[in-house]
Structures are given as C-alpha cells and as structure tokens.
Design a protein around this motif. Sequence first.
Motif, PDB file in Angstrom:
ATOM      1  N   VAL A  81       0.837  -1.203   0.000  1.00  0.00           N
ATOM      2  CA  VAL A  81       0.000   0.000   0.000  1.00  0.00           C
ATOM      3  C   VAL A  81       0.870   1.251   0.000  1.00  0.00           C
ATOM      4  O   VAL A  81       0.615   2.210  -0.727  1.00  0.00           O
ATOM      5  CB  VAL A  81      -0.976  -0.015   1.200  1.00  0.00           C
ATOM      6  CG1 VAL A  81      -1.618   1.346   1.426  1.00  0.00           C
ATOM      7  CG2 VAL A  81      -2.062  -1.067   0.984  1.00  0.00           C
ATOM      8  N   GLY A  82       1.933   1.246   0.795  1.00  0.00           N
ATOM      9  CA  GLY A  82       2.848   2.385   0.807  1.00  0.00           C
ATOM     10  C   GLY A  82       3.511   2.604  -0.546  1.00  0.00           C
ATOM     11  O   GLY A  82       3.659   3.744  -0.995  1.00  0.00           O
ATOM     12  N   ALA A  83       3.906   1.518  -1.197  1.00  0.00           N
ATOM     13  CA  ALA A  83       4.525   1.640  -2.522  1.00  0.00           C
ATOM     14  C   ALA A  83       3.530   2.175  -3.547  1.00  0.00           C
ATOM     15  O   ALA A  83       3.885   3.028  -4.378  1.00  0.00           O
ATOM     16  CB  ALA A  83       5.071   0.282  -2.966  1.00  0.00           C
ATOM     17  N   VAL A  84       2.290   1.706  -3.488  1.00  0.00           N
ATOM     18  CA  VAL A  84       1.278   2.197  -4.423  1.00  0.00           C
ATOM     19  C   VAL A  84       0.995   3.678  -4.174  1.00  0.00           C
ATOM     20  O   VAL A  84       0.870   4.465  -5.121  1.00  0.00           O
ATOM     21  CB  VAL A  84      -0.019   1.358  -4.332  1.00  0.00           C
ATOM     22  CG1 VAL A  84      -1.150   1.997  -5.125  1.00  0.00           C
ATOM     23  CG2 VAL A  84       0.239  -0.059  -4.838  1.00  0.00           C
ATOM     24  N   LEU A  85       0.903   4.065  -2.910  1.00  0.00           N
ATOM     25  CA  LEU A  85       0.689   5.484  -2.606  1.00  0.00           C
ATOM     26  C   LEU A  85       1.844   6.334  -3.120  1.00  0.00           C
ATOM     27  O   LEU A  85       1.633   7.392  -3.715  1.00  0.00           O
ATOM     28  CB  LEU A  85       0.502   5.695  -1.098  1.00  0.00           C
ATOM     29  CG  LEU A  85      -0.853   5.310  -0.534  1.00  0.00           C
ATOM     30  CD1 LEU A  85      -0.823   5.339   0.989  1.00  0.00           C
ATOM     31  CD2 LEU A  85      -1.934   6.236  -1.059  1.00  0.00           C
TER      32      LEU A  85
END
Length: 148
Positions: free
Chosen positions: A33-37
Amino acid sequence: MSTTDRNLIAAHAEVKAEIARTDTKAALLLAFVGAVLGGTWSLARDLPLYWPAIAAGGLGVGLLVAAAGLLLRSTRPNLGGRHGFPLWATLTPEEIPAAVEGDLAADIAGLSRLAVAKFSCLRQAVDLTLTAGALLFFAALLTAGGVR
C-alpha cells in the motif's frame, strides 16, 4: 501427558502461528500500500489531471489510506488482554507454570478472538486495496483518454 493436554498444546501453537501469519500478511500488504501510494503520488504530480480523474484517483488514495489504517490497527499490540504476555509480566517465576497449566484453554480462547479480529481487519484492508486499485486504474484510463 494426556491426549487432552496434547490437543490443548497443539491448539495453542496453531492459534499463535495463525496470529504470526496474519501479522506477516499485514506487514507485506502495508508495504505494498505504501509503494502504491508513493507511485501514485509520483505519477500524478507530473500529469495534467482533470476533475474526473482527480475524483476517481482521490477516492482511490483515500481508500488506500483507510486500508493502511486497518493494517496498522491489526498489528497493534494487545497489551490489555487477560492472557499471554500481559498476564505473565505480572507473575513471579513460580506462578507462571500454574497459570499456564490451569489457564491454557482460556488462553487459546483469548488468542483465537485476537486472531479473528486481526484476520477481519486484514480482510477489510485487502478489499479496500482492491477497490482502490480499480479506482486508480480508472483514473489512469480517464487521464490517458484525456477526459475532461
């Protein structure tokens, strides 16, 4: 050692292993999720965006932030529980064997409730992440198509 004792010990180990697996899954999904954000921010700041794409992408980012919150909640330590580490931290070394021996079934029940709560948060976070991904993909299509 009786069959019941062995079964209780096996059930206790199984519940603890399920909690560890759930925490591992939550950690991996939180990193995703952090990478996608981060990737979304990097792409979106350099593109000319119009209101339809901003609305869809903004909703997708909001759902990713909500998913991250659920994941953090699922991995939050439970220090208020009556069983396990918090209980053992209040006992003397002589009291621990009696507490473990007499309270194993209650510990299994408490840990099982904790595992179900963690799994529920993880499942909701996965659902939010999938929905957010669909919205971000839709926003990318709107941007690529030049929809104003």
